[in-house]
Scaffold this motif. Structure first.
Motif, PDB file in Angstrom:
ATOM      1  N   ASN A 158       0.807  -1.214   0.000  1.00  0.00           N
ATOM      2  CA  ASN A 158       0.000   0.000   0.000  1.00  0.00           C
ATOM      3  C   ASN A 158       0.845   1.271   0.000  1.00  0.00           C
ATOM      4  O   ASN A 158       0.304   2.378   0.131  1.00  0.00           O
ATOM      5  CB  ASN A 158      -0.938  -0.007   1.207  1.00  0.00           C
ATOM      6  CG  ASN A 158      -2.054  -1.024   1.072  1.00  0.00           C
ATOM      7  OD1 ASN A 158      -3.099  -0.752   0.496  1.00  0.00           O
ATOM      8  ND2 ASN A 158      -1.836  -2.224   1.592  1.00  0.00           N
ATOM      9  N   GLY A 159       2.176   1.122  -0.128  1.00  0.00           N
ATOM     10  CA  GLY A 159       3.060   2.280  -0.203  1.00  0.00           C
ATOM     11  C   GLY A 159       3.093   3.113   1.063  1.00  0.00           C
ATOM     12  O   GLY A 159       3.251   4.346   1.006  1.00  0.00           O
ATOM     13  N   LYS A 160       2.957   2.473   2.230  1.00  0.00           N
ATOM     14  CA  LYS A 160       2.974   3.195   3.500  1.00  0.00           C
ATOM     15  C   LYS A 160       4.317   3.031   4.201  1.00  0.00           C
ATOM     16  O   LYS A 160       5.015   2.036   4.005  1.00  0.00           O
ATOM     17  CB  LYS A 160       1.841   2.695   4.399  1.00  0.00           C
ATOM     18  CG  LYS A 160       0.449   2.992   3.863  1.00  0.00           C
ATOM     19  CD  LYS A 160      -0.615   2.561   4.854  1.00  0.00           C
ATOM     20  CE  LYS A 160      -2.008   2.925   4.345  1.00  0.00           C
ATOM     21  NZ  LYS A 160      -3.065   2.535   5.325  1.00  0.00           N
ATOM     22  N   ALA A 161       4.650   4.012   5.022  1.00  0.00           N
ATOM     23  CA  ALA A 161       5.920   3.978   5.760  1.00  0.00           C
ATOM     24  C   ALA A 161       5.859   2.920   6.861  1.00  0.00           C
ATOM     25  O   ALA A 161       4.790   2.634   7.416  1.00  0.00           O
ATOM     26  CB  ALA A 161       6.203   5.348   6.363  1.00  0.00           C
ATOM     27  N   HIS A 162       7.023   2.352   7.174  1.00  0.00           N
ATOM     28  CA  HIS A 162       7.116   1.298   8.179  1.00  0.00           C
ATOM     29  C   HIS A 162       7.551   1.870   9.527  1.00  0.00           C
ATOM     30  O   HIS A 162       8.419   2.733   9.608  1.00  0.00           O
ATOM     31  CB  HIS A 162       8.122   0.228   7.746  1.00  0.00           C
ATOM     32  CG  HIS A 162       7.776  -0.433   6.444  1.00  0.00           C
ATOM     33  ND1 HIS A 162       6.809  -1.403   6.339  1.00  0.00           N
ATOM     34  CD2 HIS A 162       8.266  -0.241   5.194  1.00  0.00           C
ATOM     35  CE1 HIS A 162       6.726  -1.802   5.073  1.00  0.00           C
ATOM     36  NE2 HIS A 162       7.596  -1.109   4.362  1.00  0.00           N
ATOM     37  N   PHE A 163       6.936   1.343  10.610  1.00  0.00           N
ATOM     38  CA  PHE A 163       7.357   1.621  11.978  1.00  0.00           C
ATOM     39  C   PHE A 163       7.488   3.126  12.273  1.00  0.00           C
ATOM     40  O   PHE A 163       8.522   3.609  12.726  1.00  0.00           O
ATOM     41  CB  PHE A 163       8.694   0.917  12.274  1.00  0.00           C
ATOM     42  CG  PHE A 163       8.702  -0.521  11.868  1.00  0.00           C
ATOM     43  CD1 PHE A 163       7.829  -1.444  12.443  1.00  0.00           C
ATOM     44  CD2 PHE A 163       9.572  -0.977  10.874  1.00  0.00           C
ATOM     45  CE1 PHE A 163       7.823  -2.777  12.057  1.00  0.00           C
ATOM     46  CE2 PHE A 163       9.577  -2.308  10.482  1.00  0.00           C
ATOM     47  CZ  PHE A 163       8.696  -3.201  11.075  1.00  0.00           C
ATOM     48  N   VAL A 164       6.434   3.853  11.994  1.00  0.00           N
ATOM     49  CA  VAL A 164       6.433   5.295  12.236  1.00  0.00           C
ATOM     50  C   VAL A 164       5.481   5.675  13.373  1.00  0.00           C
ATOM     51  O   VAL A 164       5.400   6.849  13.745  1.00  0.00           O
ATOM     52  CB  VAL A 164       6.052   6.075  10.955  1.00  0.00           C
ATOM     53  CG1 VAL A 164       7.116   5.908   9.890  1.00  0.00           C
ATOM     54  CG2 VAL A 164       4.688   5.620  10.433  1.00  0.00           C
ATOM     55  N   THR A 165       4.752   4.703  13.917  1.00  0.00           N
ATOM     56  CA  THR A 165       3.842   4.968  15.031  1.00  0.00           C
ATOM     57  C   THR A 165       4.386   4.293  16.297  1.00  0.00           C
ATOM     58  O   THR A 165       5.251   3.410  16.231  1.00  0.00           O
ATOM     59  CB  THR A 165       2.438   4.415  14.737  1.00  0.00           C
ATOM     60  OG1 THR A 165       2.510   2.979  14.625  1.00  0.00           O
ATOM     61  CG2 THR A 165       1.895   4.991  13.434  1.00  0.00           C
ATOM     62  N   TRP A 166       3.862   4.717  17.436  1.00  0.00           N
ATOM     63  CA  TRP A 166       4.268   4.093  18.688  1.00  0.00           C
ATOM     64  C   TRP A 166       3.898   2.609  18.704  1.00  0.00           C
ATOM     65  O   TRP A 166       4.644   1.783  19.224  1.00  0.00           O
ATOM     66  CB  TRP A 166       3.616   4.809  19.870  1.00  0.00           C
ATOM     67  CG  TRP A 166       4.272   6.109  20.223  1.00  0.00           C
ATOM     68  CD1 TRP A 166       3.759   7.358  20.059  1.00  0.00           C
ATOM     69  CD2 TRP A 166       5.576   6.274  20.793  1.00  0.00           C
ATOM     70  NE1 TRP A 166       4.665   8.309  20.485  1.00  0.00           N
ATOM     71  CE2 TRP A 166       5.786   7.668  20.942  1.00  0.00           C
ATOM     72  CE3 TRP A 166       6.581   5.399  21.186  1.00  0.00           C
ATOM     73  CZ2 TRP A 166       6.961   8.192  21.481  1.00  0.00           C
ATOM     74  CZ3 TRP A 166       7.752   5.917  21.719  1.00  0.00           C
ATOM     75  CH2 TRP A 166       7.939   7.287  21.863  1.00  0.00           C
ATOM     76  N   HIS A 167       2.754   2.284  18.130  1.00  0.00           N
ATOM     77  CA  HIS A 167       2.343   0.878  18.069  1.00  0.00           C
ATOM     78  C   HIS A 167       3.311   0.068  17.216  1.00  0.00           C
ATOM     79  O   HIS A 167       3.724  -1.032  17.604  1.00  0.00           O
ATOM     80  CB  HIS A 167       0.935   0.778  17.483  1.00  0.00           C
ATOM     81  CG  HIS A 167       0.511  -0.624  17.184  1.00  0.00           C
ATOM     82  ND1 HIS A 167       0.445  -1.615  18.148  1.00  0.00           N
ATOM     83  CD2 HIS A 167       0.138  -1.216  16.009  1.00  0.00           C
ATOM     84  CE1 HIS A 167       0.057  -2.748  17.588  1.00  0.00           C
ATOM     85  NE2 HIS A 167      -0.138  -2.538  16.298  1.00  0.00           N
ATOM     86  N   GLY A 168       3.684   0.607  16.070  1.00  0.00           N
ATOM     87  CA  GLY A 168       4.612  -0.103  15.196  1.00  0.00           C
ATOM     88  C   GLY A 168       5.977  -0.287  15.822  1.00  0.00           C
ATOM     89  O   GLY A 168       6.570  -1.373  15.764  1.00  0.00           O
ATOM     90  N   LEU A 169       6.498   0.768  16.446  1.00  0.00           N
ATOM     91  CA  LEU A 169       7.821   0.695  17.069  1.00  0.00           C
ATOM     92  C   LEU A 169       7.815  -0.260  18.270  1.00  0.00           C
ATOM     93  O   LEU A 169       8.735  -1.062  18.439  1.00  0.00           O
ATOM     94  CB  LEU A 169       8.271   2.089  17.505  1.00  0.00           C
ATOM     95  CG  LEU A 169       8.607   3.067  16.378  1.00  0.00           C
ATOM     96  CD1 LEU A 169       8.839   4.468  16.930  1.00  0.00           C
ATOM     97  CD2 LEU A 169       9.839   2.598  15.608  1.00  0.00           C
ATOM     98  N   THR A 170       6.766  -0.166  19.085  1.00  0.00           N
ATOM     99  CA  THR A 170       6.671  -1.058  20.246  1.00  0.00           C
ATOM    100  C   THR A 170       6.489  -2.500  19.811  1.00  0.00           C
ATOM    101  O   THR A 170       7.063  -3.420  20.403  1.00  0.00           O
ATOM    102  CB  THR A 170       5.501  -0.634  21.152  1.00  0.00           C
ATOM    103  OG1 THR A 170       5.639   0.737  21.508  1.00  0.00           O
ATOM    104  CG2 THR A 170       5.461  -1.472  22.420  1.00  0.00           C
ATOM    105  N   GLY A 171       5.700  -2.701  18.765  1.00  0.00           N
ATOM    106  CA  GLY A 171       5.502  -4.050  18.252  1.00  0.00           C
ATOM    107  C   GLY A 171       6.790  -4.664  17.735  1.00  0.00           C
ATOM    108  O   GLY A 171       7.086  -5.835  17.998  1.00  0.00           O
ATOM    109  N   LEU A 172       7.566  -3.872  16.993  1.00  0.00           N
ATOM    110  CA  LEU A 172       8.857  -4.362  16.488  1.00  0.00           C
ATOM    111  C   LEU A 172       9.788  -4.713  17.635  1.00  0.00           C
ATOM    112  O   LEU A 172      10.428  -5.779  17.638  1.00  0.00           O
ATOM    113  CB  LEU A 172       9.494  -3.300  15.580  1.00  0.00           C
ATOM    114  CG  LEU A 172      10.895  -3.616  15.065  1.00  0.00           C
ATOM    115  CD1 LEU A 172      10.889  -4.859  14.192  1.00  0.00           C
ATOM    116  CD2 LEU A 172      11.458  -2.424  14.290  1.00  0.00           C
ATOM    117  N   LEU A 173       9.876  -3.812  18.625  1.00  0.00           N
ATOM    118  CA  LEU A 173      10.723  -4.070  19.790  1.00  0.00           C
ATOM    119  C   LEU A 173      10.284  -5.325  20.524  1.00  0.00           C
ATOM    120  O   LEU A 173      11.113  -6.141  20.957  1.00  0.00           O
ATOM    121  CB  LEU A 173      10.689  -2.860  20.724  1.00  0.00           C
ATOM    122  CG  LEU A 173      11.450  -3.001  22.050  1.00  0.00           C
ATOM    123  CD1 LEU A 173      12.935  -3.222  21.794  1.00  0.00           C
ATOM    124  CD2 LEU A 173      11.230  -1.772  22.929  1.00  0.00           C
TER     125      LEU A 173
END
Length: 231
Positions: free
Chosen positions: A120-135
C-alpha cells in the motif's frame, strides 16, 4: 471487626483464584473477539490489499501475546495453572512449545503487516504501536534464545540454575509487559477504534491490564518465595 489471619489468608487465596480464572478467560476471549472483528479467512486471500492481509495481523498478534504467551507463563502458577498435577518437566516442555508458537505467530504477524504496508506504499514503523511491536517481537526472539541456557545450564558455567531461572523470569515479565503495551497501543489504532467504540473499547483495554497484573503478581510471589527459601 478485624479479620483473623486465617480469614485474610482464605480471602487472599480466593481473590487470587478468581483473578486466575479471569486471566484464563481473557487470554482466550480477547483473541476470539479480535478474530470476530478482523474476520480473516480464505475469502480474503485473493485480495492482497489492506482488507486481505491486514486482517491476519491483529489476530496473530492477539494469539501470540494474549493467549499463547499468557498461558505459557500461567503454567508455572501453583494456584491457577491448568497443568498443576503435572510434573515440572512436562510444564517446562509445554511452556517451551507455547512460547515458540507465540514467537511464530508474532513473526508472521510482523511479516504480514510489513508486506501489507509495502503493497500500500505506507511507511514502516512510524507509530508508537509499530515501534513497540517491532521491539516486542525482537525482544521475544531474544528471550526464547535465552531460554536455551535453562535447558542447557552448563553453557553458563559461572551462573547457578536458580539465578538463571530468576533472570529468565524477570526478563520474561518485561517481554510480556511489552507485548501487552503493544496490544493496548494497537487498540488505539484507527482500525480498532472504528470497529470498537464506547464501553466495549474500555473493556477491551482492560484485558491486557488484567493479565499483566496477574502475571506480575505470579512473578513477584515466585521471587519472594525464593528469597525466603534462601534464609
Amino acid at each position: 471487626m478485624a479479620l483473623t489471619a486465617e480469614t485474610e489468608s482464605r480471602l487472599y487465596r480466593s481473590l487470587r483464584a478468581a483473578a486466575g480464572v479471569a486471566a484464563h478467560l481473557v487470554a482466550l476471549g480477547f483473541p476470539t473477539a479480535v478474530a470476530v472483528l478482523a474476520r480473516p479467512g480464505p475469502h480474503l486471500s485473493a485480495c492482497p490489499s489492506l482488507a486481505g492481509l491486514f486482517s491476519w495481523h491483529p489476530l496473530l498478534m492477539a494469539l501470540a501475546f494474549s493467549f499463547l504467551m499468557t498461558e505459557a507463563l500461567l503454567i508455572f502458577s501453583p494456584e491457577i495453572s491448568l497443568l498443576r498435577s503435572f510434573s515440572r518437566k512436562v510444564k517446562v516442555r509445554v511452556h517451551w512449545a507455547l512460547q515458540l508458537l507465540a514467537l511464530l505467530c508474532a513473526l508472521l504477524g510482523l511479516g504480514i503487516i510489513t508486506y501489507n504496508k509495502h503493497l500500500n506504499g505506507k511507511a514502516h514503523f512510524v507509530t508508537w504501536h509499530g515501534l513497540t511491536g517491532l521491539l516486542t517481537v525482537l525482544y521475544a526472539t531474544g528471550q526464547c534464545g535465552g531460554g536455551v541456557f535453562l535447558l542447557y545450564p552448563k553453557l553458563m558455567k559461572n551462573w547457578t540454575l536458580a539465578k538463571l531461572k530468576l533472570y529468565h523470569a524477570t526478563s520474561g515479565l518485561v517481554g510480556y509487559l511489552l507485548g501487552c503495551a503493544s496490544l493496548m497501543l494497537g487498540m488505539c489504532s484507527l482500525w480498532f477504534t472504528t470497529s470498537v467504540t464506547s464501553v466495549s473499547w474500555y473493556l477491551a483495554m482492560l484485558c491486557p491490564l488484567l493479565t499483566s497484573l496477574v502475571i506480575m503478581n505470579q512473578v513477584s510471589n515466585a521471587y519472594l518465595y525464593r528469597k525466603r527459601s534462601q534464609h
